[in-house]
Write an enzyme that holds these catalytic residues in place. Structure first.
Site, short mmCIF file in Angstrom:
data_model
loop_
_atom_site.label_atom_id
_atom_site.label_comp_id
_atom_site.label_asym_id
_atom_site.label_seq_id
_atom_site.Cartn_x
_atom_site.Cartn_y
_atom_site.Cartn_z
N SER A 5 0.86 -1.19 0.00
CA SER A 5 0.00 0.00 0.00
C SER A 5 0.89 1.23 0.00
O SER A 5 2.01 1.20 0.53
CB SER A 5 -0.89 0.02 1.24
OG SER A 5 -1.53 1.27 1.40
N TYR A 52 -1.08 0.30 10.25
CA TYR A 52 -1.40 -0.35 8.98
C TYR A 52 -0.25 -0.20 7.99
O TYR A 52 0.19 -1.17 7.36
CB TYR A 52 -2.67 0.25 8.40
CG TYR A 52 -2.98 -0.22 6.99
CD1 TYR A 52 -3.44 -1.51 6.76
CD2 TYR A 52 -2.81 0.64 5.90
CE1 TYR A 52 -3.72 -1.94 5.46
CE2 TYR A 52 -3.10 0.22 4.60
CZ TYR A 52 -3.55 -1.08 4.40
OH TYR A 52 -3.81 -1.50 3.12
#
Length: 334
Positions: free
Chosen positions: A172, A198
């Site tokens: 990501s 994250y």
């Protein structure tokens, strides 16, 4: 650290393809025949996982959906078979937050069943409060990275048996603000910031691809990391939905394109240890880009970080000491 294969850490020529931001998974795999190949996709009951599995099945692959909810998995498998005409779609239970479940999954993989494609797709994002596994690990790091690490290690024999396997690790652009903090992986000293936790797990996923390639290229196994882009899926359930400008959002079909490119496109034959976005290799950046920007940070591709994380994860997951095969480097990436 001196690696066995310096070719994997030398800055490579940036790889481009005819595909781009708006390309779909179907377009990327048009003309690709995966008959006789077996693929495994984690988190395949919705969103990117479902579309990735569907595209691979449409190209002829036998596909295993590795999921927590087998009832949902069975329904997904039925839809994929109905839409592709491929009956070779099956469901097996896997809970990435539960290391015994991961070990059992790998141990139960048949010895005579080579695995050509492993897509480490499942993930959770931005849990609002610190949440831990029974072992005490921060949940995002545990599910997104540790579970996939243990799964990948456990399936080494099946991957090596394929005679040319590919691993895809979902990254990501959130990694750009979150290097792995080795001295506090479980956020026991740092304030817990959901999106940074994250992002750190996604950096770890990229490093997994780097180190798996270095160690396993001689076994015919190459791994790459991909950023699918901004797609509205269940992943954003804790963030209130996408905040990316509308013009930079993708459909699920577009989001899965980079995953299947890394999983099965002949354009990436012999390529490993890299990070792709928008169906091309990402630019290496030297500072964090503006909000919603792309690129890959040097710390996410650093071979020393990748080696350290691999060895640390072995201890955290109880996978065990590195094997002889783990220590080898190969010349498989370009």
């Amino acid at each position: 650290m001196n690696t066995a294969n310096e070719a994997h850490i030398a800055p490579p020529t940036r790889l481009t393809t005819p595909f781009g931001f708006a390309s779909t998974a179907g377009e990327v795999l048009a003309g690709v025949d995966l008959t006789g190949r077996r693929a495994l996709v984690t988190g395949a009951t919705s969103g990117l996982g479902t579309e990735t599995a569907r595209a691979l099945a449409a190209a002829g692959a036998s596909v295993v959906l590795a999921v927590r909810n087998t009832a949902a998995g069975a329904a997904t498998a039925a839809r994929i078979t109905a839409s592709t005409g491929n009956p070779r779609v099956e469901v097996r239970r896997l809970d990435l937050a539960d290391l015994p479940s991961v070990r059992a999954f790998a141990e139960e993989w048949p010895d005579d069943e080579p695995l050509h494609i492993l897509v480490n797709n499942a993930g959770i994002m931005a849990l609002p409060e610190p949440t831990r596994t029974p072992e005490g690990h921060e949940m995002q790091f545990a599910v997104n990275f540790l579970g996939h690490y243990a799964l990948t290690r456990g399936l080494h024999r099946a991957l090596a048996g394929a005679g040319g396997a590919r691993i895809v690790c979902l990254g990501s652009n959130a990694h750009l603000g979150a290097p792995v903090v080795f001295d506090d992986l479980d956020h026991r000293f740092r304030p817990y910031v959901p999106i940074l936790a994250y992002g750190e797990s996604k950096t770890a996923d990229i490093l997994l691809a780097v180190e798996a390639t270095r160690r396993w290229a001689d076994d015919g196994i190459l791994a790459n990391a991909v950023h699918p882009g901004a797609i509205a899926t269940n992943l954003q359930q804790h963030t209130g939905g996408l905040r990316t400008p509308v013009g930079r959002r993708k459909t699920v079909e577009q989001g899965a394109a980079t995953s299947v490119l890394a999983a099965a496109s002949p354009l990436l034959d012999g390529v490993g240890g890299r990070y792709f976005e928008d169906c091309g290799e990402a630019e290496r950046v030297t500072r964090r880009p503006a909000l919603f920007g792309g690129g890959v940070a040097p710390f996410a591709l650093d071979p020393d970080n990748a080696h350290r994380l691999w060895e640390t994860a072995a201890k955290l997951t109880g996978v065990g000491a590195s094997t002889g095969a783990d220590r080898r480097g190969g010349a498989g990436s370009r």
